[in-house]
Design a protein around this motif. Structure first.
Motif, PDB file in Angstrom:
ATOM      1  N   GLU A 102       0.805  -1.207   0.000  1.00  0.00           N
ATOM      2  CA  GLU A 102       0.000   0.000   0.000  1.00  0.00           C
ATOM      3  C   GLU A 102       0.843   1.264   0.000  1.00  0.00           C
ATOM      4  OE1 GLU A 102      -2.998   0.063   2.992  1.00  0.00           O
ATOM      5  OE2 GLU A 102      -3.703  -1.943   2.520  1.00  0.00           O
ATOM      6  N   ARG A 103       2.166   1.106   0.094  1.00  0.00           N
ATOM      7  CA  ARG A 103       3.010   2.289   0.076  1.00  0.00           C
ATOM      8  C   ARG A 103       2.863   2.966  -1.272  1.00  0.00           C
ATOM      9  NH1 ARG A 103       8.145   0.064   1.238  1.00  0.00           N
ATOM     10  NH2 ARG A 103       7.176  -0.528   3.187  1.00  0.00           N
ATOM     11  N   ALA A 104       2.299   4.140  -1.308  1.00  0.00           N
ATOM     12  CA  ALA A 104       1.909   4.774  -2.575  1.00  0.00           C
ATOM     13  C   ALA A 104       3.093   5.438  -3.231  1.00  0.00           C
ATOM     14  CB  ALA A 104       0.815   5.805  -2.339  1.00  0.00           C
ATOM     15  N   GLY A 105       3.180   5.282  -4.550  1.00  0.00           N
ATOM     16  CA  GLY A 105       4.218   5.958  -5.303  1.00  0.00           C
ATOM     17  C   GLY A 105       3.676   7.197  -5.972  1.00  0.00           C
ATOM     18  N   ARG A 106       4.527   8.129  -6.223  1.00  0.00           N
ATOM     19  CA  ARG A 106       4.143   9.357  -6.925  1.00  0.00           C
ATOM     20  C   ARG A 106       5.209   9.687  -7.948  1.00  0.00           C
ATOM     21  NH1 ARG A 106       0.413   8.019  -4.734  1.00  0.00           N
ATOM     22  NH2 ARG A 106      -0.995   9.109  -3.351  1.00  0.00           N
ATOM     23  N   ALA A 107       4.794  10.048  -9.157  1.00  0.00           N
ATOM     24  CA  ALA A 107       5.761  10.490 -10.161  1.00  0.00           C
ATOM     25  C   ALA A 107       6.187  11.906  -9.836  1.00  0.00           C
ATOM     26  CB  ALA A 107       5.143  10.451 -11.554  1.00  0.00           C
ATOM     27  N   THR A 108       7.458  12.190 -10.032  1.00  0.00           N
ATOM     28  CA  THR A 108       7.975  13.536  -9.817  1.00  0.00           C
ATOM     29  C   THR A 108       7.999  14.266 -11.134  1.00  0.00           C
ATOM     30  OG1 THR A 108       9.354  12.756  -8.012  1.00  0.00           O
ATOM     31  CG2 THR A 108       9.939  14.862  -8.987  1.00  0.00           C
ATOM     32  N   ALA A 109       7.339  15.409 -11.198  1.00  0.00           N
ATOM     33  CA  ALA A 109       7.322  16.188 -12.435  1.00  0.00           C
ATOM     34  C   ALA A 109       8.684  16.806 -12.646  1.00  0.00           C
ATOM     35  CB  ALA A 109       6.264  17.283 -12.342  1.00  0.00           C
TER      36      ALA A 109
ATOM     37  N   LEU B 220       4.015   3.825 -13.930  1.00  0.00           N
ATOM     38  CA  LEU B 220       2.608   3.491 -13.680  1.00  0.00           C
ATOM     39  C   LEU B 220       2.387   3.169 -12.207  1.00  0.00           C
ATOM     40  CD1 LEU B 220       1.783   0.900 -16.503  1.00  0.00           C
ATOM     41  CD2 LEU B 220       0.979   3.235 -16.412  1.00  0.00           C
ATOM     42  N   TRP B 221       1.212   3.519 -11.704  1.00  0.00           N
ATOM     43  CA  TRP B 221       0.758   3.019 -10.426  1.00  0.00           C
ATOM     44  C   TRP B 221      -0.762   3.073 -10.401  1.00  0.00           C
ATOM     45  CZ3 TRP B 221       3.111   7.695 -11.149  1.00  0.00           C
ATOM     46  CH2 TRP B 221       2.442   8.852 -10.730  1.00  0.00           C
ATOM     47  N   PHE B 222      -1.371   2.406  -9.409  1.00  0.00           N
ATOM     48  CA  PHE B 222      -2.818   2.257  -9.368  1.00  0.00           C
ATOM     49  C   PHE B 222      -3.345   2.577  -7.977  1.00  0.00           C
ATOM     50  CE2 PHE B 222      -0.949  -0.587 -12.433  1.00  0.00           C
ATOM     51  CZ  PHE B 222      -1.708  -0.377 -13.574  1.00  0.00           C
TER      52      PHE B 222
ATOM     53  N   ASP C   7      -1.384   0.181  -5.562  1.00  0.00           N
ATOM     54  CA  ASP C   7      -0.580  -0.890  -6.144  1.00  0.00           C
ATOM     55  C   ASP C   7       0.529  -0.189  -6.919  1.00  0.00           C
ATOM     56  OD1 ASP C   7       0.466  -3.106  -7.359  1.00  0.00           O
ATOM     57  OD2 ASP C   7      -1.377  -3.713  -8.378  1.00  0.00           O
ATOM     58  N   SER C   8       1.726  -0.113  -6.311  1.00  0.00           N
ATOM     59  CA  SER C   8       2.762   0.764  -6.882  1.00  0.00           C
ATOM     60  C   SER C   8       4.163   0.179  -6.800  1.00  0.00           C
ATOM     61  CB  SER C   8       2.744   2.118  -6.153  1.00  0.00           C
ATOM     62  OG  SER C   8       3.020   1.919  -4.763  1.00  0.00           O
ATOM     63  N   SER C   9       4.284  -1.150  -6.816  1.00  0.00           N
ATOM     64  CA  SER C   9       5.595  -1.788  -6.752  1.00  0.00           C
ATOM     65  C   SER C   9       6.376  -1.290  -5.535  1.00  0.00           C
ATOM     66  CB  SER C   9       6.398  -1.550  -8.042  1.00  0.00           C
ATOM     67  OG  SER C   9       7.607  -2.286  -8.039  1.00  0.00           O
ATOM     68  N   PHE C  10       5.728  -1.405  -4.378  1.00  0.00           N
ATOM     69  CA  PHE C  10       6.345  -1.006  -3.111  1.00  0.00           C
ATOM     70  C   PHE C  10       6.720   0.470  -3.089  1.00  0.00           C
ATOM     71  CE2 PHE C  10       7.210  -5.478  -3.853  1.00  0.00           C
ATOM     72  CZ  PHE C  10       6.757  -6.074  -2.687  1.00  0.00           C
ATOM     73  N   GLY C  11       5.890   1.299  -3.723  1.00  0.00           N
ATOM     74  CA  GLY C  11       6.153   2.731  -3.725  1.00  0.00           C
ATOM     75  C   GLY C  11       7.138   3.200  -4.768  1.00  0.00           C
ATOM     76  N   LYS C  12       7.719   2.280  -5.538  1.00  0.00           N
ATOM     77  CA  LYS C  12       8.693   2.670  -6.569  1.00  0.00           C
ATOM     78  C   LYS C  12       8.018   2.956  -7.899  1.00  0.00           C
ATOM     79  CE  LYS C  12      10.860  -1.160  -6.118  1.00  0.00           C
ATOM     80  NZ  LYS C  12      11.810  -2.286  -6.310  1.00  0.00           N
ATOM     81  N   ASN C  13       6.765   2.544  -8.042  1.00  0.00           N
ATOM     82  CA  ASN C  13       6.007   2.613  -9.291  1.00  0.00           C
ATOM     83  C   ASN C  13       6.560   1.614 -10.300  1.00  0.00           C
ATOM     84  OD1 ASN C  13       4.549   4.705  -8.091  1.00  0.00           O
ATOM     85  ND2 ASN C  13       5.899   6.265  -8.974  1.00  0.00           N
TER      86      ASN C  13
END
Length: 490
Positions: free
Chosen positions: A25-32, A309-311, A322-328
């Protein structure tokens, strides 16, 4: 070393059933990460262009593991995962815009609009697009109302009525009607749309801006499948300008949050830009039939080199990622198809620096960008500007660190077992001193060459001599290493 472009699609490790829910559940975020605007023309070689601070590439990275792709996992998810059967574009009041995808027997999905600087709508080759217009956008003086559309590049302009000629008794304005047309099976690029009005005097006005366009998902596509066994599979090749399809099994998120999610959203980021949020759940239809999962078809931008990608899922007050352990989930994007944008070739032909580079000798395979340069390209890197110095000795060391050896002669013959890089050089402007290295080109599997021209387009050309001339000089050294076999990812 980074994965060589066009060979493998990198798929990162995915969670296993044994992983804890907290970890998943550790959420990933893309960095702009903003990219500097490309210069219109740069005829000088890279060290004189000043596009980015040069850096030296060192070290290597692990090669992606090889594996045979299994049979289609996207098909395994049917009929729970449905593709769109058609699309809609709505020009709303006060300049608002909205796009929709339709799924037969299931319902609809509201698609994200564009930023306003480019396409707002989505379309797909071989499928219908229905355009509707809010009546408030129609002037009372309008006698004729039409939708004008064409595919870009190369399409023929077509007009379709947006009104049946009747008027609203209260406002006196023309009543609007939907305008539907089907895109050709081989459509790609954009659908350019405008609203054409004709008043009583016969004066015609065309309303258009870039946000009226629809991005066309072409027939060529790759599907990324996220199955309930926590595996990620890429079916096909992810290429700039092609279609990305996402087949997602919501049982993954159900396991994470302990409930079946009613809303699932995919966040898709290209080149570290702000993500596009795409709903993956279908709105139930008027009869109340249960919604299904939606498999979107999105056009991969022509400038894309990487994708993240993440969900996110929500259900009964619970939220999970669902973010590959926060790595996306990270993927490399291969180069576009030949001359996918005719502007790439036109830009190169306008240059006076390459007198040998005639139209029939090359194709464009990537846009102008300052994200990477020619030397980075020869090393499989597309997110860094690599320039080790100006002397041949500087390049000897750079390529030696990557497993290349210099040849005693400038041997430009094709050996399918060898990967070859050629560097170019010019006599120094002062007239004395060692040669100054100006450019590097990579030989492909067919014996042709690929070159990133400074901040200008990426091209494939027939011969190394095609770039000889006042800007790059001529080939001065060739480096070789064993050519590695293609790699499939799983």
């Amino acid at each position: 070393m980074s994965n060589r472009i066009g060979r493998s699609t990198f798929v990162p490790p995915t969670p296993t059933p044994a992983a804890t829910a907290q970890e998943r559940e550790r959420a990933g975020r893309a960095t702009a990460q903003g990219t500097p605007a490309a210069k219109a023309h740069v005829d000088q070689f890279e060290t004189r262009g000043g596009a980015r601070k040069a850096s030296l590439l060192t070290g290597t990275s692990a090669q992606a593991a090889r594996a045979e792709l299994p049979p289609s996992k996207a098909a395994d998810l049917q009929p729970r995962v449905h593709a769109a059967t058609g699309y809609a574009a709505h020009f709303g009041a006060n300049g608002q815009r909205g796009g929709t995808a339709f799924v037969d027997g299931q319902g609809s999905v509201a698609l994200p609009p564009g930023s306003g600087r480019g396409p707002s709508f989505h379309a797909e080759a071989g499928k219908p697009l229905t355009v509707t217009l809010d009546p408030s956008r129609v002037m009372k003086s309008t006698e004729k109302l039409e939708l004008v559309w064409r595919t870009v590049p190369g399409g023929t302009e077509t007009a379709i009525p947006l009104s049946d000629g009747t008027r609203d008794p209260a406002t006196g304005k023309l009543n609007t009607i939907p305008a539907t047309f089907e895109l050709p099976q081989d459509a790609f690029g954009l659908v350019r749309m405008s609203i054409r009005t004709t008043d009583a005097s016969g004066r015609v006005s065309n309303q258009w801006d870039p946000s009226y366009d629809a991005a066309v998902a072409p027939p060529e596509a790759a599907t990324v499948v996220f199955s309930d066994d926590w595996k990620t599979t890429v079916e096909g090749s992810l290429r700039a300008g092609d279609t990305l399809k996402l087949a997602y099994d919501k049982d993954r998120l159900a396991e994470l949050i302990g409930k079946t999610p009613s809303d699932v959203v995919a966040s898709v980021s290209f080149n570290g830009e702000p993500p596009i949020d795409v709903p993956l759940t279908v709105t139930p239809d008027a009869e109340g039939k249960p919604g299904a999962m939606f498999m979107p078809s999105l056009k991969i931008p022509l400038e894309a080199t990487q994708m993240s990608l993440w969900f996110k899922g929500q259900g009964e007050g619970a939220t999970g990622w669902d973010s590959s352990f926060g790595k996306n989930f990270q993927f490399d994007i291969g180069t576009a198809r030949d001359d996918a944008d005719p502007g790439w070739k036109a830009e190169m032909l306008r240059s006076k620096s390459f007198p040998n580079l005639t139209e029939e000798k090359f194709v464009g395979i990537g846009p102008s960008t300052q994200r990477y340069n020619c030397i980075a390209w020869t090393l499989g890197v597309r997110d860094e500007w690599v320039w080790p110095g100006t002397k041949v000795e500087d390049f000897d060391k750079l390529y030696a660190d990557q497993g290349f050896k210099p040849l005693d002669t400038v041997d430009l013959s094709h050996d399918p077992n060898l990967e070859k890089v050629v560097i170019y050089g010019l006599e120094p402007r002062s007239g004395t001193g060692p040669l100054e290295v100006t450019h590097g080109a990579l030989m492909d599997e067919q014996g042709r060459f690929t070159s990133k021209i400074g901040t200008q387009p990426l091209i494939r050309h027939n011969s190394a001599d095609d770039l000889s001339g006042p800007s790059y000089g001529e080939p001065v050294r060739v480096y070789v290493r064993p050519r590695q076999p293609p790699v499939n990812a799983s």
